[in-house]
Write a protein that holds these residues in place. Structure first.
Motif, short mmCIF file in Angstrom:
data_model
loop_
_atom_site.label_atom_id
_atom_site.label_comp_id
_atom_site.label_asym_id
_atom_site.label_seq_id
_atom_site.Cartn_x
_atom_site.Cartn_y
_atom_site.Cartn_z
N ILE A 197 0.83 -1.20 0.00
CA ILE A 197 0.00 0.00 0.00
C ILE A 197 0.87 1.26 0.00
O ILE A 197 0.63 2.20 -0.77
CB ILE A 197 -0.95 -0.01 1.22
N ALA A 198 1.89 1.26 0.88
CA ALA A 198 2.79 2.42 0.93
C ALA A 198 3.52 2.60 -0.40
O ALA A 198 3.68 3.74 -0.88
CB ALA A 198 3.79 2.25 2.07
N ALA A 199 3.94 1.49 -1.00
CA ALA A 199 4.63 1.59 -2.29
C ALA A 199 3.68 2.10 -3.37
O ALA A 199 4.08 2.90 -4.23
CB ALA A 199 5.19 0.22 -2.68
N GLY A 200 2.42 1.66 -3.32
CA GLY A 200 1.44 2.16 -4.29
C GLY A 200 1.21 3.65 -4.15
O GLY A 200 1.09 4.37 -5.15
N ILE A 201 1.15 4.12 -2.92
CA ILE A 201 0.98 5.57 -2.69
C ILE A 201 2.18 6.34 -3.22
O ILE A 201 2.04 7.39 -3.86
CB ILE A 201 0.76 5.84 -1.19
N MET A 202 3.38 5.83 -2.99
CA MET A 202 4.59 6.50 -3.48
C MET A 202 4.63 6.49 -5.01
O MET A 202 5.04 7.47 -5.64
CB MET A 202 5.83 5.82 -2.92
N LEU A 203 4.20 5.38 -5.62
CA LEU A 203 4.18 5.31 -7.08
C LEU A 203 3.21 6.34 -7.66
O LEU A 203 3.46 6.93 -8.71
CB LEU A 203 3.79 3.91 -7.54
N LEU A 204 2.09 6.56 -6.96
CA LEU A 204 1.11 7.52 -7.45
C LEU A 204 1.54 8.96 -7.17
O LEU A 204 1.19 9.87 -7.93
CB LEU A 204 -0.25 7.25 -6.81
N MET A 205 2.28 9.17 -6.09
CA MET A 205 2.73 10.52 -5.78
C MET A 205 3.88 10.95 -6.68
O MET A 205 3.85 12.04 -7.27
CB MET A 205 3.16 10.60 -4.31
N LEU A 206 4.89 10.11 -6.79
CA LEU A 206 6.07 10.46 -7.59
C LEU A 206 5.89 10.12 -9.06
O LEU A 206 6.59 10.68 -9.91
CB LEU A 206 7.29 9.75 -7.02
N GLY B 119 -2.71 -0.13 -8.80
CA GLY B 119 -3.78 -0.21 -7.81
C GLY B 119 -3.27 -0.02 -6.40
O GLY B 119 -2.13 0.38 -6.16
N LEU B 120 -4.14 -0.32 -5.43
CA LEU B 120 -3.78 -0.14 -4.04
C LEU B 120 -2.74 -1.16 -3.59
O LEU B 120 -1.89 -0.86 -2.76
CB LEU B 120 -5.03 -0.25 -3.17
N PHE B 121 -2.78 -2.36 -4.15
CA PHE B 121 -1.85 -3.42 -3.77
C PHE B 121 -0.97 -3.89 -4.94
O PHE B 121 0.17 -4.28 -4.72
CB PHE B 121 -2.61 -4.65 -3.23
N LEU B 122 -1.50 -3.85 -6.14
CA LEU B 122 -0.84 -4.48 -7.28
C LEU B 122 -0.68 -3.51 -8.44
O LEU B 122 -1.46 -2.57 -8.59
CB LEU B 122 -1.64 -5.71 -7.75
N THR B 123 0.35 -3.77 -9.24
CA THR B 123 0.57 -3.05 -10.50
C THR B 123 0.41 -4.05 -11.64
O THR B 123 0.96 -5.14 -11.59
CB THR B 123 1.98 -2.44 -10.55
N ARG B 124 -0.36 -3.67 -12.64
CA ARG B 124 -0.65 -4.57 -13.75
C ARG B 124 0.05 -4.07 -15.00
O ARG B 124 -0.06 -2.90 -15.37
CB ARG B 124 -2.16 -4.66 -13.99
N LEU B 125 0.78 -4.99 -15.66
CA LEU B 125 1.47 -4.71 -16.92
C LEU B 125 0.95 -5.66 -17.99
O LEU B 125 0.56 -6.79 -17.70
CB LEU B 125 2.99 -4.90 -16.77
N VAL B 126 0.94 -5.17 -19.23
CA VAL B 126 0.60 -6.01 -20.38
C VAL B 126 1.85 -6.11 -21.24
O VAL B 126 2.34 -5.10 -21.77
CB VAL B 126 -0.57 -5.44 -21.19
N GLN B 127 2.41 -7.32 -21.38
CA GLN B 127 3.63 -7.51 -22.14
C GLN B 127 3.37 -7.41 -23.64
O GLN B 127 2.22 -7.43 -24.09
CB GLN B 127 4.25 -8.86 -21.79
#
Length: 297
Positions: free
Chosen positions: A110-119, A142-150
């Motif tokens: 969650i903290a990493a997701g917030i940092m990804l959205l802030m920075l 998202g709040l917990f996960l990041t989704r990528l499409v290869q």
């Protein structure tokens, strides 16, 4: 009989109050869930339509709005039944602390997701590569996960902490990208003609940017030829079309102009006479071995 009637009359107001409370609580719960979905949909539509809002933050913002309304709805329902919400919040805080200690990895996501959205080192629609080996187009943070499409269509889901702790290479953040193509030229070929031909090819490409101007320069000397570097800039969205097109066009154009690719040559000396024997057939390793064996004898 009279006692039963008297007892029913005593319980009837309480049952009536309880029924009314249940009905009101059910209405509050339904209304709260409906309002949360309504507000969440409105937030998602407004964020999608606005060009000033990065669509990367839309899923997390949507979840925050929806669950904030639903939590207040549940508290209102409990207050309807006389539950002390202040003490309930204190209990929930203590329980949240205990759960947080047990779920440190989840909270880290969650903290990493917030940092990804802030920075915002990554945004939806950008193509990125991580030092962990994963790469693809960002679909959602998202709040917990990041989704990528290869590139091959495979959907990749990563914990936010994995993305945050990795070195991120973003290929789409800049509007332009530079392309460098090494072109080998045989010794003995007219180098000036090759440079002129490559310059003509690059200048004829509409997807190659004129500013910065393309460069065709001698870059390095190898054993089998001279390396000419073709450096051009392209829009990020047209980079791969330019790369594939130039690799094919350069080879076919140079061959049509009579310039053949350099072939590795190896000269074998006779250790006794110092004279070179007859040259073996090019590209045949066995022939080179036979010549060296004959020379040794």
């Amino acid at each position: 009989m009279e006692d039963a009637v008297r007892e029913f009359n005593a319980w009837a107001p309480r049952l009536m109050d309880m029924g009314i409370n249940l009905l009101v609580a059910l209405l509050i719960l339904i209304a709260g869930w409906w309002i949360s979905s309504l507000l969440g949909g409105w937030v998602r539509r407004a964020a999608t339509r606005s060009s000033k809002i990065d669509r990367t933050i839309v899923p997390m913002f949507y979840s925050t709005v929806v669950w904030a309304v639903r939590i207040f709805t549940v508290i209102a329902v409990l207050a309807r039944f006389g539950v002390q919400t202040a003490s309930l919040i204190a209990v929930l805080g203590a329980a949240g602390l205990a759960v947080g200690l047990a779920l440190q990895g989840t909270l880290q996501n969650i903290a990493a997701g917030i940092m990804l959205l802030m920075l915002r080192p990554i945004r939806a629609g950008e193509y990125v590569a991580l030092s962990s080996g994963a790469d693809g187009t960002v679909e959602e943070v998202g709040l917990f996960l990041t989704r990528l499409v290869q590139g091959d269509g495979i959907h990749l889901t990563l914990p936010n902490s994995t993305v945050w702790n990795a070195t991120i290479t973003n290929y789409s953040r800049n509007k332009t990208r530079r392309l460098d193509i090494p072109v080998p030229v045989r010794y003995g070929d007219d180098l000036e003609q090759v440079l002129a031909k490559l310059t003509e090819i690059v200048n004829g490409r509409e997807d190659a940017l004129k500013d910065p101007a393309p460069q065709v320069k001698v870059f390095e000397y190898k054993e089998n030829g001279v390396i000419v570097n073709v450096r051009v800039w392209a829009e990020a969205s047209k980079y791969w079309d330019l790369r594939w097109g130039l690799y094919q066009q350069i080879r076919t154009s140079l061959e049509a102009a009579g310039f053949q690719p350099p072939i590795p040559l190896r000269e074998i000396q006779n250790p006794r006479t110092g004279a070179a024997p007859a040259a073996p057939a090019l590209g045949a390793k066995d022939s080179g071995k036979n010549v060296s064996d004959d020379a040794a004898t």
